[in-house]
Scaffold this active site. Structure first.
Site, PDB file in Angstrom:
ATOM      1  N   GLY A   1      60.224  68.343  44.140  1.00 10.52           N
ATOM      2  CA  GLY A   1      60.911  67.241  44.786  1.00 10.52           C
ATOM      3  C   GLY A   1      61.481  66.269  43.775  1.00 10.52           C
TER       4      GLY A   1
ATOM      5  N   GLY B   1      61.065  62.490  41.573  1.00 18.65           N
ATOM      6  CA  GLY B   1      60.077  61.576  41.027  1.00 18.65           C
ATOM      7  C   GLY B   1      59.606  61.990  39.653  1.00 18.65           C
TER       8      GLY B   1
ATOM      9  CD  GLU C   1      61.769  69.543  51.995  1.00 16.64           C
ATOM     10  OE1 GLU C   1      61.746  68.315  52.176  1.00 16.64           O
ATOM     11  OE2 GLU C   1      60.763  70.271  52.115  1.00 16.64           O
TER      12      GLU C   1
ATOM     13  N   GLY D   1      58.093  69.460  53.863  1.00 12.39           N
ATOM     14  CA  GLY D   1      58.065  70.873  53.529  1.00 12.39           C
ATOM     15  C   GLY D   1      56.869  71.293  52.693  1.00 12.39           C
TER      16      GLY D   1
END
Length: 431
Positions: free
Chosen positions: A215, A217, A238, A336
């Site tokens: 993701g 970060g 995702e 997800g």
């Protein structure tokens, strides 16, 4: 009628377009960096004319006038993923939250379980054939447009044209509002020393030719930096953010060894800086698909050596993962995480990873805990968890009994909390 004539005939102001919304309607609204702000603002202006309009969506970025003071009775969010815009409303009882795996959301619409009256979406301008791209967010918006009775589109000349299964034709839209508005951006921050260490541990278990899901970060960016030097990594994820674009440019990500969609970065939405949006525009290295494809565990598992990197709010000593709430307070959603954890677990040579700093609140609180907070939800079960990584090392839990799990997790907790964790584990006869 040509598609261009059809397009022109559907042009309208935002005020005229949202006049199609009636009291009691369920309205889907695209989210992330594709929130159709002009439509949202125009709908908020109609509050005194409308009662009990349900707004459903995934993560919303930016201000949300529909959940503000004075909107009770007029609009109510029914959130599929909670974010800053609706978090307070959910926890104050002024909005609702649906716990659901991301890959299953489109079927809520297709099955009729959630019937949609209106879909608000945010699209790129049409190409020479009259097809508009969902741009930075395919996710569940495509399903919403195929199921809603009425489709209203903001068409933005600053929305990138992303490729893949991410198009809608002018003929499938009922009203079009032309806008020219910069997309929301997320600032790319430097990762911390703790995140760097976590990234280095993750890199130890990533093999050449692996396919990654991660993701946004510090930890994902640190992991991408740490895997520089690995060969022919792929991406099936995702979300695409700046870190993935940098890894492509650095030659770390080529997709050459992918067993599904080789040489392609497969994703369902973009979220990052303007550079990411511009890089993805008309770029055939990317394939954007709806979440019922990108996030389906069966599809994910077809990528051999699939490495899924996800995070958590806290992990208990038996391996239960809380990722959507802080005690009773809902913080986000299932998203997800479970989709990819289970997909990676079924992949040949796959590695499902939960990565998190050992502490929170400046070191005052351990994120590895004897038990989850009262009211906390289990997003990923103890049977799903394989690897847990902190800045203190790697704990492998799959196939381990409770005593072995406790010892492995204490070993990657912050040293100052290890005596407490051991004491609580002994009280419960776990060790």
């Amino acid at each position: 009628m040509s598609w261009l004539d059809d397009y022109k005939s559907k042009l309208s102001s935002a005020e005229e377009a949202v006049s199609l919304v009636k009291s009691g309607d369920r309205v889907y609204m695209s989210g992330n960096a594709a929130v159709p702000y002009q439509l949202v603002e125009a709908l908020a202006d109609r509050k005194d004319e409308l009662q009990e309009v349900e707004i459903t969506h995934v993560l919303l970025l930016g201000e949300d006038p529909l959940s503000g003071p004075g909107m009770e009775g007029h609009f109510r969010h029914n959130s599929l993923f909670v974010g800053p815009g609706d978090r307070a409303a959910v926890n104050e009882g002024r909005a609702d939250y649906i716990p659901v795996f991301l890959y299953e959301i489109p079927d809520l619409f297709y099955s009729g379980l959630m019937q949609l009256d209106i879909a608000f979406v945010h699209l790129s301008p049409p190409d020479e054939h009259g097809f508009m791209s969902f741009g930075v967010e395919c996710l569940v918006s495509k399903a919403a447009t195929e199921c809603a009775k009425v489709v209203i589109a903001e068409v933005n000349d600053k929305m990138p044209r992303t490729l893949g299964d991410s198009f809608i034709h002018v003929s499938q839209v009922d009203k079009i509002v032309d806008v020219s508005r910069d997309l929301p951006e997320l600032e790319l921050k430097e990762f911390t020393a703790i995140e760097k260490k976590i990234g280095e541990y993750i890199a130890e278990i990533v093999e050449d030719g692996s396919t990654l899901q991660l993701g946004i970060g510090g930890i994902p960016n640190a992991a991408l930096k740490a895997v520089e030097g690995k060969r022919d990594l792929g991406v099936h994820t995702e979300m695409v953010s700046d870190g993935i674009v940098e890894a492509i440019e650095a030659g770390t990500v080529t997709g050459a060894k992918k067993t599904l969609h080789p040489y392609k970065v497969v994703a369902t939405f973009l979220l990052g800086s303007r550079k990411v949006y511009e890089y993805a525009h008309n770029n055939p290295i990317f394939e954007f698909h709806p979440a019922n494809y990108t996030n389906h565990p069966f599809v994910i598992s077809q990528n051999e050596h699939m490495v899924a990197i996800n995070s958590a709010i806290e992990v208990d000593l038996t391996g239960q993962i809380c990722a959507d709430s802080i005690g009773f307070k809902i913080y986000s959603g299932f998203g997800g995480q479970v989709d990819f954890i289970r997909g990676a677990a079924q992949s040949k040579g796959g590695k499902p990873i939960i990565a998190l700093p050992a502490t929170a609140k400046g070191g005052e609180v351990s994120r590895i805990v004897p038990w989850l907070k009262q009211g906390a939800g289990v997003v990923t079960t103890r049977a799903d968890v394989h690897w847990v990584v902190t800045e203190y090392g790697i704990a492998y839990l799959h196939g381990k009994n409770l005593r072995e799990r406790v010892n492995a997790l204490i070993a990657v907790a912050h040293p100052q909390f290890r005596p407490w964790l051991e004491e609580e584990a002994r009280k419960r006869k776990l060790i």
